[in-house]
Scaffold this active site. Structure first.
Site, PDB file in Angstrom:
ATOM      1  N   ASP A  25       0.882  -1.161   0.000  1.00 19.70           N
ATOM      2  CA  ASP A  25       0.000   0.000   0.000  1.00 19.70           C
ATOM      3  C   ASP A  25       0.922   1.214   0.000  1.00 19.70           C
ATOM      4  OD1 ASP A  25      -1.658   2.117   0.590  1.00 19.70           O
ATOM      5  OD2 ASP A  25      -2.378   1.332   2.509  1.00 19.70           O
ATOM      6  N   LYS A  88       2.938  10.975  -3.672  1.00 17.79           N
ATOM      7  CA  LYS A  88       1.848  10.317  -4.389  1.00 17.79           C
ATOM      8  C   LYS A  88       0.952  11.334  -5.104  1.00 17.79           C
ATOM      9  CE  LYS A  88      -1.750   6.868  -3.491  1.00 17.79           C
ATOM     10  NZ  LYS A  88      -2.245   5.956  -2.455  1.00 17.79           N
ATOM     11  N   GLU A 188      -7.221   0.441  -4.619  1.00 15.40           N
ATOM     12  CA  GLU A 188      -7.262   0.351  -3.150  1.00 15.40           C
ATOM     13  C   GLU A 188      -8.599  -0.200  -2.634  1.00 15.40           C
ATOM     14  OE1 GLU A 188      -6.038   4.326  -2.214  1.00 15.40           O
ATOM     15  OE2 GLU A 188      -3.979   3.907  -2.817  1.00 15.40           O
ATOM     16  N   ASP A 212     -12.889   5.729   2.591  1.00 12.71           N
ATOM     17  CA  ASP A 212     -11.460   5.804   2.934  1.00 12.71           C
ATOM     18  C   ASP A 212     -11.112   7.223   3.367  1.00 12.71           C
ATOM     19  OD1 ASP A 212      -8.702   5.932   2.982  1.00 12.71           O
ATOM     20  OD2 ASP A 212      -8.399   4.832   1.118  1.00 12.71           O
TER      21      ASP A 212
END
Ligand code: AMP
Length: 619
Positions: A25, A88, A188, A212
């Site tokens: 992850d 990211k 994800e 999330d």
């Protein structure tokens, strides 16, 4: 045009059950690795702490060495210009995409004022987000190797469901650069569902909402799981909303209550940091208890649960708005959602769970650790790909990437290796010369960055493109891979609808040994390949910039002063010679000098030209 491809399994190298494939992850704030022991997924602990979470932060020491994770995080306040976080957010992005971000970070993002991808400058070196992510992945890989006492060479990496092709490719490249064969990029929310055991039984069907809420980002995804296939029906979210905003709300409450001025907070970074840490602590304590108290310097800070919930209610409302939108886009009602899954540390806040339970009219499943659930699911996906779960059928995938040659002999993958078939993907290109009529399209298969190292499947020419200035034509190259592995490549200029009709006759066969060799080669040469690619990309960009500058100086002679023309010409000449002789960093530096100087000139010319046009004199 038809090319036959031998489609077998996605995992071409010999994968005995002992072969460990890790799930990673790669998060905005934190990253972690998981693998399977005794059929159960577990996370890898970082070498330096006993935590599984590795902060996605890297710090460049003065001597050029790099530290990653908790150690790097310590430098965020003291050395912001050489400590990189939130990489990211930059993956696969052009400068225009990230300009919003630039004010909130301490390191330097380079603005070439072009459509090209961002770079980060530390000292005199320029790094791509892919290279920086690779450093995080190397550190995760090393932690995993340390704990598992074996080399790790294969991984599954997760990305947000909304990541586009360029962002997925950048993530794949980062893995390769870190010495990992990336077997699959997994969404994800798909990984989170797998961790909850959803989709493992092919006979079951689910509609799942994956909520999330991390430190800095929020996503809601609606998935449909059927026949072992995970379909993302819709996603929504806010890339700048998360638990950090809860911390800020608490800080604002305390600073107002204790009359701590903004000036004092700005002048005193230590107080600022201490208050931030206390706020985060308060938030965590209030997930379990009703009151929180602490002292920071002379201030006695207190917060109760009801006040905390009042502070964050508007933020949670925003996430519910996103849920409404995502449901609308998926054309489902809350009653049709079978399960609500929680991901991200901030879902531990009771009010978040309560509001979700009210909205979806069902209790969200929080039985797994929300920080780990994505990595654990990635490990399960890795285990499936390793062939260790006999009850699960592997879908047909394409064993090697398929793509075309772009400027400088670079391979541009259009269908990534291990993509499920059938598969359709398209990308747009343009011309590099004014009035260009023909575009040759060469199709390659393989994992290396330069096409010379890959296998050529054939080539054809898109002819009769109407004359346009360079960069104006929109040429879509589409790859259509059918269930039998037959590849059709189409090129079409979208403004004029000119389409190619030439066929490639090559019939293609490749043995598993050859494929395995090509893969091993791509990992072995990854570092070298990335360097070559980066140099070639800089050269291409520099060539575009020098051409544009030459044109600009001729067209705007009347507007610019003699001195401006002379300086810009000199800087342009320096860029041209750096292309001939220099390294990537020399070219980047010369390009930055030219851009820094010429951007105000371009604005000045634009102002004058618009003024003239308004007067009706000329355009
Ligand atoms: P992630 O990005 O998923 O790692 O989530 C990190 C966020 O979760 C940070 O904002 C943390 O402060 C927050 N967090 C972690 N534990 C808790 C907790 N027990 N209660 C509330 N927030 C938490």
């Amino acid at each position: 045009m038809k090319i036959s491809i031998n489609l077998k399994t996605g995992d071409v190298a010999d994968s005995t059950p002992k072969d460990i494939i890790v799930g990673i992850d790669l998060g905005t704030t934190n990253s972690l690795v998981a693998y399977i022991v005794n059929e159960q997924p577990v996370t890898v602990k970082s070498k330096y702490g006993q935590r599984s979470l590795t902060p996605s932060v890297l710090h460049f020491n003065e001597d050029g060495s790099i530290v990653v994770g908790d150690k790097a995080k310590d430098y965020l306040v003291s050395h912001p210009e050489r400590t990189i976080f939130s990489v990211k957010r930059l993956m696969g992005k052009s400068y225009a995409d990230v300009s919003k971000l630039n004010s909130s970070i301490g390191y330097e993002i380079i603005d070439q004022d072009t459509e090209s991808l961002v770079k980060i400058k530390v000292d005199n070196r320029f790094y791509t987000p892919t290279e920086l992510s690779a450093e995080i992945l190397k550190s995760l890989k090393s932690d995993a190797e340390h704990q598992l006492k074996t080399t790790i060479s294969k991984a599954v990496i997760t990305v947000p469901a909304y990541f586009n092709d360029a962002q997925r490719q950048a993530t794949r490249d980062a893995g390769k650069l870190a010495g990992l064969d990336v077997l699959r990029i997994v969404n994800e929310p798909t990984a989170a569902s797998l961790a909850y055991g959803l989709g493992l039984d092919k006979n079951e069907q689910y509609k799942v909402a994956v909520y999330d809420l991390g430190g800095g980002t929020f996503d809601i995804s609606i998935l449909q799981i059927e026949d072992g296939i995970f379909d993302v029906l819709s996603t929504h979210g806010d890339t700048f909303l998360g638990g950090d905003d809860f911390d800020r709300a608490i800080m604002a409450f305390w600073t107002e209550k204790h009359s701590i001025s903004i000036e004092k907070m700005q002048e005193d970074p230590a107080l600022n940091q201490a208050l931030r840490l206390a706020a985060e602590k308060a938030k965590m304590v209030l997930s379990k208890e009703n009151t929180f108290e602490t002292n920071v310097e002379q201030y006695q800070l207190a917060l109760d649960k009801a006040t905390f919930e009042n502070l964050i209610a508007p933020l949670i409302d925003k996430t519910i708005e996103s849920c409404i939108q995502a449901l609308k886009d998926s054309k489902l009602t809350t009653a049709e959602i079978d399960k609500v899954i929680l991901v991200g540390g901030s879902t531990r806040v009771p009010l978040v769970k309560q509001r979700l339970a009210e909205f979806f009219d069902k209790t969200p499943d929080d039985s797994m650790n929300p920080d780990e659930v994505v990595a654990l699911g990635a490990a399960i996906q890795a285990d499936i790909l390793a062939g260790n779960r006999k009850d699960i059928l592997l879908l047909d995938v394409t064993p090697l990437s398929l793509g075309i040659e772009t400027v400088g002999g670079l391979m541009d993958s259009i269908i990534a290796r291990n993509s499920k078939v059938p598969h359709r993907a398209a990308r747009q290109y343009t011309t590099s010369v004014d009035g260009q009529k023909n575009l040759r399209i060469s199709v390659f298969q393989g994992e290396r960055d330069l096409v010379v190292h890959n296998r050529k499947l054939g080539e054809f020419t898109l002819k009769n493109i109407p004359a346009m200035a360079a960069g104006i034509p929109k040429i879509e190259v589409a790859f259509i891979l059918d269930a039998d592995g037959i590849l059709t490549v189409r090129a079409k200029e979208l403004r004029s609808n000119v389409e190619t009709s030439v066929e490639i006759k090559s019939t293609y066969g490749i043995s598993e040994e050859e494929m395995a060799l090509m893969l091993i080669d791509s990992i072995k040469n990854a570092e070298e390949d990335v360097k070559k690619r980066a140099l070639l990309e800089s050269i291409n960009e520099a060539n575009n910039v020098t051409l544009a500058t030459d044109k600009f100086l001729i067209q705007n002679q009347a507007i610019l002063t003699a001195e401006e023309i002379e300086t810009a010409t000199l800087l342009n000449a320096a860029l041209k010679s750096s292309v001939k002789a220099g390294t990537k960093d020399d070219i980047e530096a010369a390009m930055k000098r030219l851009n820094d100087y010429s951007t105000p000139l371009a604005h000045k010319a634009l102002d004058v030209n618009i003024g003239e046009a308004l007067k009706g004199a000329k355009m």
